[in-house]
Design an enzyme around this catalytic site. Sequence first.
Site, PDB file in Angstrom:
ATOM      1  N   ASP A 146      63.896  32.774  61.421  1.00  0.00           N
ATOM      2  CA  ASP A 146      64.835  32.203  62.391  1.00  0.00           C
ATOM      3  C   ASP A 146      66.288  32.466  62.008  1.00  0.00           C
ATOM      4  OD1 ASP A 146      62.855  29.237  63.208  1.00  0.00           O
ATOM      5  OD2 ASP A 146      62.645  31.365  63.681  1.00  0.00           O
ATOM      6  N   LYS A 194      65.586  20.679  65.140  1.00  0.00           N
ATOM      7  CA  LYS A 194      64.782  20.819  66.370  1.00  0.00           C
ATOM      8  C   LYS A 194      63.309  20.945  66.014  1.00  0.00           C
ATOM      9  CE  LYS A 194      64.435  25.071  68.177  1.00  0.00           C
ATOM     10  NZ  LYS A 194      63.073  25.623  68.425  1.00  0.00           N
ATOM     11  N   CYS A 246      56.699  34.759  74.084  1.00  0.00           N
ATOM     12  CA  CYS A 246      58.148  34.506  73.994  1.00  0.00           C
ATOM     13  C   CYS A 246      58.837  35.819  74.330  1.00  0.00           C
ATOM     14  CB  CYS A 246      58.515  34.085  72.585  1.00  0.00           C
ATOM     15  SG  CYS A 246      57.938  32.447  72.308  1.00  0.00           S
TER      16      CYS A 246
HETATM   17  C1  EPZ Z   1      57.500  27.847  64.161  1.00  0.00           C
HETATM   18  O1  EPZ Z   1      56.814  28.531  65.194  1.00  0.00           O
HETATM   19  C2  EPZ Z   1      58.908  27.645  64.680  1.00  0.00           C
HETATM   20  N1  EPZ Z   1      58.879  26.854  65.914  1.00  0.00           N
HETATM   21  C3  EPZ Z   1      59.569  28.994  64.967  1.00  0.00           C
HETATM   22  O2  EPZ Z   1      60.928  28.723  65.319  1.00  0.00           O
HETATM   23  C4  EPZ Z   1      59.550  29.825  63.697  1.00  0.00           C
HETATM   24  O3  EPZ Z   1      60.065  31.110  63.985  1.00  0.00           O
HETATM   25  C5  EPZ Z   1      58.108  29.950  63.169  1.00  0.00           C
HETATM   26  O4  EPZ Z   1      57.551  28.637  62.967  1.00  0.00           O
HETATM   27  C6  EPZ Z   1      58.039  30.699  61.847  1.00  0.00           C
HETATM   28  O5  EPZ Z   1      58.808  30.028  60.889  1.00  0.00           O
HETATM   29  C7  EPZ Z   1      58.696  25.518  65.815  1.00  0.00           C
HETATM   30  O6  EPZ Z   1      58.563  24.974  64.730  1.00  0.00           O
HETATM   31  C8  EPZ Z   1      58.681  24.758  67.099  1.00  0.00           C
HETATM   32  P1  EPZ Z   1      53.892  30.233  63.079  1.00  0.00           P
HETATM   33  P2  EPZ Z   1      55.200  28.696  65.100  1.00  0.00           P
HETATM   34  O7  EPZ Z   1      52.632  29.687  63.650  1.00  0.00           O
HETATM   35  O8  EPZ Z   1      54.604  27.485  64.510  1.00  0.00           O
HETATM   36  C9  EPZ Z   1      51.253  34.102  63.669  1.00  0.00           C
HETATM   37  C10 EPZ Z   1      62.905  28.886  66.563  1.00  0.00           C
HETATM   38  O9  EPZ Z   1      63.655  29.854  66.697  1.00  0.00           O
HETATM   39  N2  EPZ Z   1      50.247  33.190  64.234  1.00  0.00           N
HETATM   40  O10 EPZ Z   1      54.296  29.832  61.682  1.00  0.00           O
HETATM   41  O11 EPZ Z   1      54.726  29.154  66.419  1.00  0.00           O
HETATM   42  C11 EPZ Z   1      52.463  34.239  64.563  1.00  0.00           C
HETATM   43  O12 EPZ Z   1      52.257  35.213  65.552  1.00  0.00           O
HETATM   44  C12 EPZ Z   1      61.410  29.075  66.623  1.00  0.00           C
HETATM   45  O13 EPZ Z   1      63.285  27.713  66.309  1.00  0.00           O
HETATM   46  C13 EPZ Z   1      48.984  33.682  64.534  1.00  0.00           C
HETATM   47  O14 EPZ Z   1      48.707  34.863  64.366  1.00  0.00           O
HETATM   48  O15 EPZ Z   1      55.100  29.900  64.053  1.00  0.00           O
HETATM   49  C14 EPZ Z   1      53.546  34.628  63.594  1.00  0.00           C
HETATM   50  O16 EPZ Z   1      53.466  36.028  63.354  1.00  0.00           O
HETATM   51  C15 EPZ Z   1      61.029  30.482  67.038  1.00  0.00           C
HETATM   52  N3  EPZ Z   1      48.064  32.827  65.061  1.00  0.00           N
HETATM   53  C16 EPZ Z   1      53.159  33.891  62.318  1.00  0.00           C
HETATM   54  O17 EPZ Z   1      51.786  33.528  62.475  1.00  0.00           O
HETATM   55  C17 EPZ Z   1      48.339  31.506  65.267  1.00  0.00           C
HETATM   56  O18 EPZ Z   1      47.437  30.767  65.732  1.00  0.00           O
HETATM   57  C18 EPZ Z   1      53.955  32.631  62.062  1.00  0.00           C
HETATM   58  O19 EPZ Z   1      53.842  31.816  63.204  1.00  0.00           O
HETATM   59  C19 EPZ Z   1      49.624  31.028  64.946  1.00  0.00           C
HETATM   60  C20 EPZ Z   1      50.555  31.886  64.417  1.00  0.00           C
END
Ligand code: EPZ
Length: 421
Positions: free
Chosen positions: A305, A22, A116
Amino acid sequence: MDKYLINGGIPLKGKVKASGAKNSALALMPATLLSSGKNIIRNTPEVNDIFTMKKLLTFMGADVSFENHVLEIDTDSLNTQVAPYEHVKKMRASVYVLGPLLARYGYTKVSMPGGCAWGPRPINLHLEAMEKLGAKIELEEGYIIAECKKLQGAKIHFDIPSVGATGNALMASVLAKGSTQITNAAIEPEITLLAEYLKDMGAHIDGVGTSTLEIEGVDELKAAEVENISDRIEAGTLLIAGAITKGEVEVETTNVNHLTSVLKKLEKSGVKVFLKNNIININASELSIKNVNVDTSVYPGFPTDMQAQWTAFMCLADGISRVTDNIYFDRFKHVPELNRLGASIEVDKNSAIISGVNQLKGAKVMSTDLRASASLVLAGLAAEGTTEVLRIYHIDRGYQKLEEKLRSLGADIQRVDTEEF
Ligand code: EPZ
């Protein structure tokens, strides 16, 4: 509204194939906004998040068809660069259109994503990367308005190796003028596949698969075809279904190495793990589950995840386990629901402290988010008696026909319609 009815206690046995990933498909789809012509994405899972992204691209005017796990996307007929709240509120990954729209059209207006179930999820790193590339960013009435006649290559460093922000920065930079260097980039398999796909479109990217990406902007990209990877999180979930029911399960996946961190923890818990080509075989018959602590981290560490699923597994371990989520500090909505099934878990800041019990007992439980729901299904498969899992629309966002996959392994699980919410 559907719910699952699960009669637990049956050791799962057999072979199942993981669907396409996904989270990589959700990055590959917006990448088609960068090229002219018809793009083809194969092995795409038929899950609701993909249909949400399809609806968003179609709303913008793209020509999108999705048959037999193959997406055909032609974005030449795009007639708006606006991603409205009605679409973005359903799925945070919609923000992935920001980088490609800015790069190809010099303008976009994208609704800020909602939080979320487990709290706010900022996008500051996405916006800072766009500004580094020369975009003017304004926030107006819940929308991000980003403008830049022509993006200019830049040095972008991520304090957090954000998957989404890395994807957005990569997609924006491939059409920028000059060179871009992205340091502390995410190295999740979905980012590696995205980079390979962009290269097949004609992008110049070095360092693919590493945390330093070097991009040389080009004037235009051409449509390409890509084969999506298997979903490592679905594969991991199915393996834990075999482990928690003390069964013997084989999961077919395109790349067994995408799950190394999870397989190591399964072995530590006493599960026998065998790898052969693209098959992962686990044998947990006669298993007495050992307690194993987990700290989630970015790839190749233990994935956040899989945190809820591992927590479910440790409910039946001997002794006490600690599961700490270092990515999302409040991703524990599954804990009170697991406790309704007889588990004994306390949450202390961003850790779940799990005291293993001998048996879980079926009950009615409620899904709150995608991976929390998966953990409730896993616990229900092991629990004595019947477990009802409500609000399984959460599951349908990221697992394709999970009940059919589990039934093919011998589980007694039915999807039934219900008025209950
Ligand atoms: C991706 O989300 C995945 N979603 C998530 O999967 C997954 O949990 C996550 O990566 C971490 O592996 C998709 O790929 C569609 P991040 P993403 O930016 O890109 C912080 C599932 O269950 N952050 O790597 O949104 C954030 O708060 C979903 O399939 C900032 O602070 O995750 C988090 O603590 C849920 N500022 C950390 O970084 C930002 O601008 C990692 O988030 C962006 C993120």
